[in-house]
Design a protein around this motif. Structure first.
Motif, PDB file in Angstrom:
ATOM      1  N   SER A  24       3.272  -3.290 -11.556  1.00  0.00           N
ATOM      2  CA  SER A  24       4.410  -3.205 -10.267  1.00  0.00           C
ATOM      3  C   SER A  24       5.623  -3.548 -10.565  1.00  0.00           C
ATOM      4  N   LEU A  27       7.395  -1.347 -12.931  1.00  0.00           N
ATOM      5  CA  LEU A  27       7.786   0.069 -12.494  1.00  0.00           C
ATOM      6  C   LEU A  27       8.837  -0.019 -11.415  1.00  0.00           C
ATOM      7  N   ASP A  28       9.010  -1.369 -10.832  1.00  0.00           N
ATOM      8  CA  ASP A  28      10.027  -1.744  -9.988  1.00  0.00           C
ATOM      9  C   ASP A  28      11.393  -1.793 -10.632  1.00  0.00           C
ATOM     10  N   GLY A  31      12.263   1.498 -11.685  1.00  0.00           N
ATOM     11  CA  GLY A  31      12.703   2.240 -10.480  1.00  0.00           C
ATOM     12  C   GLY A  31      14.040   2.063 -10.010  1.00  0.00           C
ATOM     13  N   ARG A 116      14.982  -7.591  -9.633  1.00  0.00           N
ATOM     14  CA  ARG A 116      14.987  -6.359 -10.066  1.00  0.00           C
ATOM     15  C   ARG A 116      15.955  -5.525  -9.478  1.00  0.00           C
TER      16      ARG A 116
ATOM     17  N   MET B 168      -3.705  -1.801  -7.977  1.00  0.00           N
ATOM     18  CA  MET B 168      -2.612  -2.775  -8.195  1.00  0.00           C
ATOM     19  C   MET B 168      -2.442  -3.923  -7.091  1.00  0.00           C
ATOM     20  N   ASP B 170      -0.300  -4.859  -5.299  1.00  0.00           N
ATOM     21  CA  ASP B 170       1.128  -4.814  -4.937  1.00  0.00           C
ATOM     22  C   ASP B 170       1.703  -3.636  -5.318  1.00  0.00           C
ATOM     23  N   GLY B 173       6.093  -1.408  -6.514  1.00  0.00           N
ATOM     24  CA  GLY B 173       6.680  -0.444  -8.020  1.00  0.00           C
ATOM     25  C   GLY B 173       6.460   0.999  -7.463  1.00  0.00           C
ATOM     26  N   VAL B 176       8.662   2.257  -4.548  1.00  0.00           N
ATOM     27  CA  VAL B 176      10.298   2.357  -5.128  1.00  0.00           C
ATOM     28  C   VAL B 176      10.243   3.887  -5.767  1.00  0.00           C
ATOM     29  N   LEU B 177       9.573   4.101  -6.706  1.00  0.00           N
ATOM     30  CA  LEU B 177       9.374   5.103  -7.631  1.00  0.00           C
ATOM     31  C   LEU B 177       9.458   6.440  -6.485  1.00  0.00           C
TER      32      LEU B 177
END
Lengths: 266, 261
Positions: A24, A27-28, A31, A116, B168, B170, B173, B176-177
């Motif tokens: 996560s 990805l963040d 992102g 991030r 996951m 959390d 991520g 946000v995507l």
């Protein structure tokens, strides 16, 4: 100053906690960088489609956007989580914050510090020299100073907007996305030449909220061109003053709001 | 029974009157920002761009600011949070398919938003800008169908994003995507036709995200005579995404481990 150690600990524990969910987190981070690129790509798409818009070419518009975005990104990184104040107030968790023997503002900043969020900052800082050279800017000491002052002032201004809109929750518990008009809306406003906006709307946002000073006027100094709307050149130097003034207003709002706070009791 | 669920969804959102106003005011601010930006671009190109004239652009912007609340494009938190905390077990024990259950509630929510958050920005836009009223009568029902399909596609996409929480926990991520891609690729930031070809065609037809805003808005402003093609594409994406959402949901239920406490 003894408090500083405590704040640093809060920062460190936040960072460690977020690093636990690795996929996560990555990805963040990706992102956040992408978000920075895509935010600015909207400017490119619109200006490419239009050619010269409101007297500005794509490169010049990108320079405005880059300067404004750096200011926004610094503020977002430091105090961006002020827009979570409304959740704390609504759920009553604000009580816990106020009971602890540390300043509420500092705690809120440290409690949800998100490294991030730096992605957008990295993108904007990279873009600034690229846009400047594309626009044919001849870097002089004065122009470098103008950019630096604009960035400092812009960070203060956006920081004040984040804090100021966060305090709305003290008066208006269910304010929802209301603050986004001014934080993210303010960012979007300041990434375009102010000449594209209708006159009433422009006056409210560019002067009322000072957002014309976050990117547009300093960028004119750097580009060495006059404002098509006739504002004097020295407007570009006002950004730090505008930022400080905004911080003063935000600090007042914050103090009044905290004092006025009543727990929702659940 | 699904009707009752929808009614509950409607009533739940109708309770938050002030939040509705706050949300609409935000949509209106962004409506001004986007509308001025696009109109400035249109001015630079002599009044019209990529098949949109000025009233069409304005209607596209104000319509999309209203539609984003109807489809609840960024509403990806609640179910993910229920999965994280384990509350989702209660939902799974109900004798209803969870996807259909949530979709029914979502329709109720969308119905309420049509009355409030869709209408308010359009009224605000109409007060300041010259908007485009559809010329053909048939556009109105076509637009209504298109919005229904948009709600379904968006619901299924959001459900998939939230299902990531089964794996996951959390999901910031993926959220946000999603926030990023959905804003850009749906046509919310600018009509996708402003992009160079063949990218524009690829994005409009090739992703479910464009079916959420770009397609209904193109139908509303009668940009070209291909409303039926757009509807067919939307319907295709609706079926595909709901099927995917149900498939993922079934796999997730097998995978789910509830944390004690």
């Amino acid at each position: 100053m003894a408090d500083l150690g405590l704040y640093l600990r809060l920062f460190a524990s936040q960072t460690r906690a977020q690093a636990q969910y690795r996929t996560s987190l990555w990805l963040d981070v990706v992102g956040s960088v992408l978000m920075g690129v895509l935010d600015l790509s909207a400017v490119v798409v619109l200006f490419r489609a239009g050619g010269v818009v409101a007297g500005f070419a794509t490169a010049e518009a990108l320079l405005i956007a880059a300067i404004a975005t750096i200011g926004f990104a610094v503020a977002d990184l430091l105090v961006g989580n002020m827009d979570t104040v409304r959740n704390l107030v609504r759920t009553g968790r604000m009580d816990a914050v106020l009971l602890r023997p540390l300043g509420a503002f500092g705690q809120l900043v440290a409690m949800d510090f998100q490294p991030r969020r730096a992605g957008r900052l990295v993108v904007a800082v990279t873009l600034l020299p690229i846009a400047a050279s594309w626009a044919g800017v001849d870097w002089t000491g004065t122009r470098v100073a103008a950019v630096l002052l604009a960035v400092v002032g812009g960070s203060l201004l956006f920081g004040a907007i984040f804090t100021g809109t966060g305090t709305v929750a003290f008066w208006w518990i269910d304010s929802g996305e209301f603050g986004n008009s001014f934080t993210y809306g303010g960012r979007d406003f300041s990434t375009f030449p102010v000449g594209i906006y209708g006159s009433v709307f422009r006056r409210i946002f560019a002067y009322g909220f000072g957002l014309g000073f976050a990117g547009y006027y300093p960028a004119l100094l750097v580009l060495g061109r006059a404002d098509p709307l006739g504002a004097p050149d020295w407007f570009g130097w006002l950004t730090p003053a505008v930022g400080l003034l905004a911080c003063l207003v935000a600090a007042l709002l914050w103090r009044t709001g905290i004092r006025r706070y009543r727990s929702t009791g659940s | 029974m699904y009707l009752a669920l929808a009614r509950a969804g409607f009533r739940r959102y109708a309770t938050y009157r002030i939040a509705t106003l706050a949300g609409a005011s935000t949509n209106i601010t962004f409506g001004f920002l986007r509308c001025y930006a696009l109109l400035a671009v249109a001015t630079a190109t002599g009044g019209s761009i990529s098949g949109y004239d000025r009233p069409r652009l304005a209607t596209f912007v104000w319509g999309s600011q209203g539609a984003l609340a109807v489809i609840a494009i960024w509403d990806t938190y609640e179910q993910a949070e229920r999965i994280r905390t384990g509350d989702v077990v209660v939902d799974l024990q109900r004798p209803v398919d969870p996807v259909w259950h949530l979709l029914a509630v979502d329709f109720g929510r969308a119905g309420f938003q049509v009355l409030t958050r869709f209408t308010l920005p359009l009224v605000a836009g109409a007060l300041v800008f010259d908007l485009y009223a559809p010329r053909h009568l048939v556009t109105y029902p076509l637009f209504a169908v298109s919005m229904v399909l948009a709600v379904v596609v968006c619901f299924a996409c959001r459900h998939l994003v939230q299902c990531a929480a089964y794996w996951m926990l959390d999901v910031r991520g993926p959220q946000v995507l999603w926030a990023l891609l959905s804003g850009l690729l749906s046509g919310l930031y600018f009509p996708l036709w402003l992009l160079p070809e063949p990218l524009a065609t690829l994005l409009v037809y090739g992703t479910p995200i464009a079916s959420m805003i770009q397609a209904p808005m193109d139908i509303l402003v009668e940009r070209a005579d291909h409303a039926y093609v757009l509807l067919a594409v939307q319907a295709g994406w609706a079926v595909a995404m709901v099927a995917t959402a149900r498939g993922v949901q079934r796999r997730a239920e097998r995978k789910l481990v509830v944390q004690g406490g």
